[in-house]
Design a protein around this motif. Structure first.
Motif, mmCIF file in Angstrom:
data_model
loop_
_atom_site.group_PDB
_atom_site.id
_atom_site.type_symbol
_atom_site.label_atom_id
_atom_site.label_comp_id
_atom_site.label_asym_id
_atom_site.label_seq_id
_atom_site.Cartn_x
_atom_site.Cartn_y
_atom_site.Cartn_z
ATOM 1 N N VAL A 109 8.604 2.091 -8.887
ATOM 2 C CA VAL A 109 7.171 2.161 -8.969
ATOM 3 C C VAL A 109 7.003 2.378 -7.396
ATOM 4 C CG1 VAL A 109 4.990 1.476 -9.797
ATOM 5 C CG2 VAL A 109 6.987 1.105 -11.205
ATOM 6 N N TYR A 111 4.586 2.688 -4.226
ATOM 7 C CA TYR A 111 3.431 2.376 -3.613
ATOM 8 C C TYR A 111 3.025 2.330 -2.213
ATOM 9 C CZ TYR A 111 4.835 -2.499 -2.338
ATOM 10 O OH TYR A 111 5.424 -3.422 -1.868
ATOM 11 N N ARG A 124 3.355 7.696 -9.295
ATOM 12 C CA ARG A 124 4.127 7.755 -10.474
ATOM 13 C C ARG A 124 5.527 7.060 -10.463
ATOM 14 N NH1 ARG A 124 4.145 14.170 -11.022
ATOM 15 N NH2 ARG A 124 4.776 13.557 -8.557
ATOM 16 N N PRO A 125 5.649 6.438 -11.492
ATOM 17 C CA PRO A 125 7.097 5.439 -11.665
ATOM 18 C C PRO A 125 8.059 6.762 -11.597
ATOM 19 C CG PRO A 125 5.471 4.788 -12.916
ATOM 20 C CD PRO A 125 4.648 5.882 -12.702
ATOM 21 N N TRP A 159 -4.104 -1.462 -11.083
ATOM 22 C CA TRP A 159 -3.104 0.059 -11.086
ATOM 23 C C TRP A 159 -4.136 1.268 -10.976
ATOM 24 C CZ3 TRP A 159 2.347 -0.226 -12.364
ATOM 25 C CH2 TRP A 159 2.799 0.999 -12.707
#
Length: 167
Positions: A109, A111, A124-125, A159
């Motif tokens: 994930v 970030y 987006r994962p 999130w």
């Protein structure tokens, strides 16, 4: 996809969201292991070591050994992904469905950490590795993961407010 793996993906989403909530203020995530027993009760353990890598290793050992006699578990550690855009901060989510036919998946994930001129963001994962699940079931696995994210009452708003699907 079989229902147990669906539940594993939901558990992974829940604890990934918890991890994102934890890093949203600019701190490094203490490796965490979330797990679920057959009756549905959940637990979480953190691996706080002076060296984050040692904590991640201890968490990986606990995940592989099924230390809590769980039906499913997920380890979330702070790390990096190497994407076409370059090296990117990411939570690495390692989920396992225990049983005679062990199934698992690993996701990253990405970030953007604080402090950053653009501010904190969740990207987006990405599936890194999947064992025991057919490729055509990946969208269902992802849907279950996001249902788990949304199930975390405190983390889901963080999130969703910081979602940047550009990566």
């Amino acid at each position: 996809m079989l229902a147990p793996m669906h539940e594993t993906a939901r558990l992974a989403g829940f604890f990934a969201a918890h991890g994102i909530w934890s890093v949203s203020d600019g701190t490094t995530l203490t490796p965490l292991l979330g797990y679920e027993h057959a009756g549905g009760d959940r637990g979480m353990d953190r691996f706080a070591f002076d060296d984050v890598g040692a904590g991640a290793q201890a968490g990986q050992e606990a995940l592989q050994a099924n230390r809590y006699d769980a039906v499913r578990a997920v380890l979330v550690v702070d790390g990096y992904l190497h994407l076409p855009t370059g090296r990117t901060d990411a939570l690495i989510v390692d989920a396992v469905e225990y049983g005679p036919a062990r199934r698992s998946f690993k996701m990253g994930v990405p970030y953007r950490p604080q402090p950053s001129p653009q501010g904190f963001a969740v990207h987006r994962p990405k599936f890194i590795e999947v064992v025991g699940v057919n490729r055509q079931d990946y969208p269902e696995l992802a849907d279950a993961f996001f249902a788990g994210v949304d199930a975390h009452e405190r983390a889901a708003p963080v999130w969703n407010a910081n979602l940047d699907p550009s990566i």
